[in-house]
Design an enzyme around this catalytic site. Structure first.
Site, PDB file in Angstrom:
ATOM      1  N   SER A   6       0.824  -1.203   0.000  1.00 53.54           N
ATOM      2  CA  SER A   6       0.000   0.000   0.000  1.00 53.54           C
ATOM      3  C   SER A   6       0.860   1.256   0.000  1.00 53.54           C
ATOM      4  O   SER A   6       1.593   1.537   0.947  1.00 53.54           O
ATOM      5  CB  SER A   6      -0.915   0.022   1.226  1.00 53.54           C
ATOM      6  OG  SER A   6      -1.437   1.324   1.380  1.00 53.54           O
ATOM      7  N   HIS A  31      -1.093  -1.359  -4.259  1.00 54.89           N
ATOM      8  CA  HIS A  31      -2.367  -0.979  -3.645  1.00 54.89           C
ATOM      9  C   HIS A  31      -2.388   0.539  -3.473  1.00 54.89           C
ATOM     10  O   HIS A  31      -1.510   1.123  -2.842  1.00 54.89           O
ATOM     11  CB  HIS A  31      -2.491  -1.686  -2.292  1.00 54.89           C
ATOM     12  CG  HIS A  31      -3.821  -1.539  -1.639  1.00 54.89           C
ATOM     13  ND1 HIS A  31      -4.931  -2.291  -1.993  1.00 54.89           N
ATOM     14  CD2 HIS A  31      -4.233  -0.732  -0.624  1.00 54.89           C
ATOM     15  CE1 HIS A  31      -5.954  -1.962  -1.224  1.00 54.89           C
ATOM     16  NE2 HIS A  31      -5.564  -1.013  -0.387  1.00 54.89           N
ATOM     17  N   ASP A  33      -4.576   3.650  -2.164  1.00 52.27           N
ATOM     18  CA  ASP A  33      -5.697   4.011  -1.295  1.00 52.27           C
ATOM     19  C   ASP A  33      -6.155   5.431  -1.565  1.00 52.27           C
ATOM     20  O   ASP A  33      -5.444   6.385  -1.259  1.00 52.27           O
ATOM     21  CB  ASP A  33      -5.267   3.910   0.176  1.00 52.27           C
ATOM     22  CG  ASP A  33      -5.079   2.475   0.627  1.00 52.27           C
ATOM     23  OD1 ASP A  33      -6.060   1.708   0.567  1.00 52.27           O
ATOM     24  OD2 ASP A  33      -3.955   2.115   1.037  1.00 52.27           O
ATOM     25  N   MET A  35      -8.765   8.262  -0.532  1.00 52.45           N
ATOM     26  CA  MET A  35      -9.670   8.623   0.572  1.00 52.45           C
ATOM     27  C   MET A  35     -10.182  10.041   0.380  1.00 52.45           C
ATOM     28  O   MET A  35      -9.418  10.922  -0.016  1.00 52.45           O
ATOM     29  CB  MET A  35      -8.919   8.557   1.901  1.00 52.45           C
ATOM     30  CG  MET A  35      -8.278   7.216   2.179  1.00 52.45           C
ATOM     31  SD  MET A  35      -7.358   7.291   3.712  1.00 52.45           S
ATOM     32  CE  MET A  35      -6.682   5.639   3.751  1.00 52.45           C
ATOM     33  N   HIS A  64      -8.036   1.062  -4.234  1.00 49.74           N
ATOM     34  CA  HIS A  64      -9.018   0.885  -3.165  1.00 49.74           C
ATOM     35  C   HIS A  64      -9.625   2.246  -2.878  1.00 49.74           C
ATOM     36  O   HIS A  64      -8.961   3.117  -2.318  1.00 49.74           O
ATOM     37  CB  HIS A  64      -8.280   0.312  -1.943  1.00 49.74           C
ATOM     38  CG  HIS A  64      -9.120   0.177  -0.717  1.00 49.74           C
ATOM     39  ND1 HIS A  64      -8.568   0.027   0.545  1.00 49.74           N
ATOM     40  CD2 HIS A  64     -10.468   0.137  -0.536  1.00 49.74           C
ATOM     41  CE1 HIS A  64      -9.542  -0.095   1.440  1.00 49.74           C
ATOM     42  NE2 HIS A  64     -10.704  -0.020   0.806  1.00 49.74           N
ATOM     43  N   MET A  66     -11.925   4.606  -0.900  1.00 50.50           N
ATOM     44  CA  MET A  66     -12.677   4.836   0.333  1.00 50.50           C
ATOM     45  C   MET A  66     -13.323   6.199   0.187  1.00 50.50           C
ATOM     46  O   MET A  66     -12.898   7.192   0.781  1.00 50.50           O
ATOM     47  CB  MET A  66     -11.725   4.767   1.539  1.00 50.50           C
ATOM     48  CG  MET A  66     -11.278   3.341   1.833  1.00 50.50           C
ATOM     49  SD  MET A  66      -9.712   3.271   2.725  1.00 50.50           S
ATOM     50  CE  MET A  66      -8.578   3.371   1.344  1.00 50.50           C
ATOM     51  N   MET A 135     -11.709  -5.766   5.229  1.00 51.64           N
ATOM     52  CA  MET A 135     -10.883  -4.843   6.004  1.00 51.64           C
ATOM     53  C   MET A 135     -10.601  -5.450   7.376  1.00 51.64           C
ATOM     54  O   MET A 135     -11.525  -5.879   8.072  1.00 51.64           O
ATOM     55  CB  MET A 135     -11.599  -3.497   6.183  1.00 51.64           C
ATOM     56  CG  MET A 135     -11.759  -2.663   4.916  1.00 51.64           C
ATOM     57  SD  MET A 135     -10.217  -2.322   4.038  1.00 51.64           S
ATOM     58  CE  MET A 135      -9.248  -1.452   5.289  1.00 51.64           C
ATOM     59  N   GLY A 140      -8.949   4.084   6.792  1.00 48.11           N
ATOM     60  CA  GLY A 140      -8.625   5.494   6.989  1.00 48.11           C
ATOM     61  C   GLY A 140      -7.144   5.753   7.223  1.00 48.11           C
ATOM     62  O   GLY A 140      -6.621   6.767   6.801  1.00 48.11           O
ATOM     63  N   PHE A 141      -6.490   4.806   7.881  1.00 47.29           N
ATOM     64  CA  PHE A 141      -5.094   5.045   8.239  1.00 47.29           C
ATOM     65  C   PHE A 141      -4.257   3.778   8.136  1.00 47.29           C
ATOM     66  O   PHE A 141      -4.758   2.683   8.396  1.00 47.29           O
ATOM     67  CB  PHE A 141      -5.005   5.589   9.670  1.00 47.29           C
ATOM     68  CG  PHE A 141      -5.759   6.862   9.861  1.00 47.29           C
ATOM     69  CD1 PHE A 141      -5.164   8.088   9.592  1.00 47.29           C
ATOM     70  CD2 PHE A 141      -7.094   6.830  10.266  1.00 47.29           C
ATOM     71  CE1 PHE A 141      -5.878   9.271   9.736  1.00 47.29           C
ATOM     72  CE2 PHE A 141      -7.819   8.009  10.415  1.00 47.29           C
ATOM     73  CZ  PHE A 141      -7.214   9.235  10.151  1.00 47.29           C
ATOM     74  N   GLY A 143      -0.870   1.563   9.484  1.00 49.48           N
ATOM     75  CA  GLY A 143      -0.191   1.360  10.759  1.00 49.48           C
ATOM     76  C   GLY A 143      -1.065   0.964  11.935  1.00 49.48           C
ATOM     77  O   GLY A 143      -0.642   1.079  13.079  1.00 49.48           O
ATOM     78  N   ASP A 173      -6.804  -6.323   4.168  1.00 50.74           N
ATOM     79  CA  ASP A 173      -6.144  -5.022   4.198  1.00 50.74           C
ATOM     80  C   ASP A 173      -6.212  -4.460   5.608  1.00 50.74           C
ATOM     81  O   ASP A 173      -7.301  -4.278   6.155  1.00 50.74           O
ATOM     82  CB  ASP A 173      -6.860  -4.099   3.198  1.00 50.74           C
ATOM     83  CG  ASP A 173      -6.234  -2.725   3.087  1.00 50.74           C
ATOM     84  OD1 ASP A 173      -5.143  -2.499   3.652  1.00 50.74           O
ATOM     85  OD2 ASP A 173      -6.852  -1.868   2.413  1.00 50.74           O
ATOM     86  N   GLY A 175      -3.058  -3.894   8.909  1.00 49.35           N
ATOM     87  CA  GLY A 175      -2.311  -4.573   9.964  1.00 49.35           C
ATOM     88  C   GLY A 175      -1.663  -5.882   9.549  1.00 49.35           C
ATOM     89  O   GLY A 175      -1.283  -6.678  10.410  1.00 49.35           O
ATOM     90  N   GLY A 195       1.092  -2.157   4.028  1.00 54.59           N
ATOM     91  CA  GLY A 195       1.627  -0.804   3.922  1.00 54.59           C
ATOM     92  C   GLY A 195       2.869  -0.668   4.763  1.00 54.59           C
ATOM     93  O   GLY A 195       4.006  -0.803   4.292  1.00 54.59           O
ATOM     94  N   SER A 196       2.650  -0.441   6.066  1.00 53.39           N
ATOM     95  CA  SER A 196       3.784  -0.199   6.966  1.00 53.39           C
ATOM     96  C   SER A 196       4.703  -1.417   7.112  1.00 53.39           C
ATOM     97  O   SER A 196       5.848  -1.268   7.534  1.00 53.39           O
ATOM     98  CB  SER A 196       3.268   0.248   8.342  1.00 53.39           C
ATOM     99  OG  SER A 196       2.238  -0.616   8.785  1.00 53.39           O
TER     100      SER A 196
HETATM  101  C1  DX5 Z   1      -6.378   1.646   5.415  1.00 51.42           C
HETATM  102  C2  DX5 Z   1      -5.887   1.337   4.028  1.00 51.42           C
HETATM  103  C3  DX5 Z   1      -4.766   0.389   3.995  1.00 51.42           C
HETATM  104  C4  DX5 Z   1      -3.503   0.848   4.691  1.00 51.42           C
HETATM  105  C5  DX5 Z   1      -2.861  -0.376   5.263  1.00 51.42           C
HETATM  106  O1  DX5 Z   1      -7.551   2.355   5.310  1.00 51.42           O
HETATM  107  O2  DX5 Z   1      -6.943   0.788   3.258  1.00 51.42           O
HETATM  108  O3  DX5 Z   1      -4.475  -0.048   2.677  1.00 51.42           O
HETATM  109  O4  DX5 Z   1      -2.599   1.505   3.868  1.00 51.42           O
HETATM  110  O5  DX5 Z   1      -1.781  -0.026   6.024  1.00 51.42           O
HETATM  111  P1  DX5 Z   1      -1.049  -1.045   7.004  1.00 51.42           P
HETATM  112  O6  DX5 Z   1      -0.623  -2.222   6.188  1.00 51.42           O
HETATM  113  O7  DX5 Z   1       0.070  -0.255   7.569  1.00 51.42           O
HETATM  114  O8  DX5 Z   1      -2.078  -1.434   8.045  1.00 51.42           O
HETATM  115 ZN    ZN Z   2      -6.450  -0.164   1.307  1.00 50.53          ZN
END
Ligand code: DX5
Ligand code: ZN
Length: 221
Positions: A6, A31, A33, A35, A64, A66, A135, A140-141, A143, A173, A175, A195-196
């Site tokens: 991501s 990926h 995102d 938003m 993706h 949102m 999900m 939204g975020f 990490g 998606d 964590g 992502g992280s």
């Molecule tokens: C959250 C996003 C994710 C996010 C995942 O709303 O849809 O794609 O970037 O980030 P990590 O992998 O760090 O949880």
């Molecule tokens: Zn996502």
């Protein structure tokens, strides 16, 4: 077992370099995102960013969205370079119609639900989509911590796919990292957004390889 890093966790001051590293990491897709600050309490990036990275990258763009009004942006996302659009069931518009519009634009369609939405709402759409995204955090975020209590949704979807004799990519998606990926894979997921767990790490190839190996090892028989 596919990994979709991501971009939300990328260093945007050197995005081109980041994408080259993702390409070389063995990741299967990117990926992206999007938003809108309305469907989720955060704003990320939109068309100009997607358009400019499209020129630099031949990665598969897993977008993706949102956003509250997905139908409004399908054409623009296509023009910007999206190849797959995953929208939220909870957003405005009839999901069946949104799927049809994505397909009419020549793109693959994915449908997603937030953690509080029961998985059964997806029943009418399973035959029509190429991807279902569960999900494992509140969207939204990046990490945030992985929600293990979403695993029954994955198992239910795998069972339903078998029952309906249909097939779709089952993506998770939120964590996902070395400690959580096996659990999702064992429950039936076959595509993992990270992502992280990838961006910011010294060696993206090492991370993606490790995640894939852990997912493979946990694959249900
Ligand atoms: C959250 C996003 C994710 C996010 C995942 O709303 O849809 O794609 O970037 O980030 P990590 O992998 O760090 O949880
Ligand atoms: Zn996502």
């Amino acid at each position: 077992m596919k990994i979709s890093p991501s971009m939300l966790s990328a260093d945007f001051t050197k995005l081109g370099e980041e994408l080259d590293r993702i390409k070389a990491s063995g990741a299967d897709m990117l990926h992206i995102d999007v938003m809108d600050g309305h469907f989720v309490p955060n704003i990320s990036f939109g068309m100009p960013v997607i358009k400019s990275i499209r020129k630099k990258s031949d990665l598969f763009f897993d977008v993706h969205i949102m956003i509250s009004q997905p139908q409004r942006y399908i054409e623009e996302l296509k023009k910007a370079g999206a190849e797959l659009i995953t929208f939220h069931y909870e957003a405005e518009g009839d999901p069946a119609e949104t799927i049809e519009m994505i397909h009419a634009a020549g793109l693959k369609a994915g449908i997603s639900i937030k953690p509080k939405t029961p998985v059964e709402v997806l029943l009418p759409y399973l035959k029509d989509v190429e991807l279902v995204l569960i999900m494992t955090v509140e969207p939204g975020f990046g990490g945030q911590s992985f929600m293990s209590d979403m695993m029954p949704k994955l198992r239910w979807l795998k069972e339903e796919a078998r029952r309906q004799n249909t097939d779709f990519i089952l993506q998770v998606d939120g964590g996902v990292n070395r400690n959580t990926i096996a659990e999702a894979a064992a429950a039936g997921a076959d595509c993992f957004v990270a992502g992280s767990a990838v961006f910011g790490k010294p060696d993206y190839h090492e991370e993606v390889t490790a995640l894939k190996a852990l997912a493979e090892a946990a694959r249900p028989q």
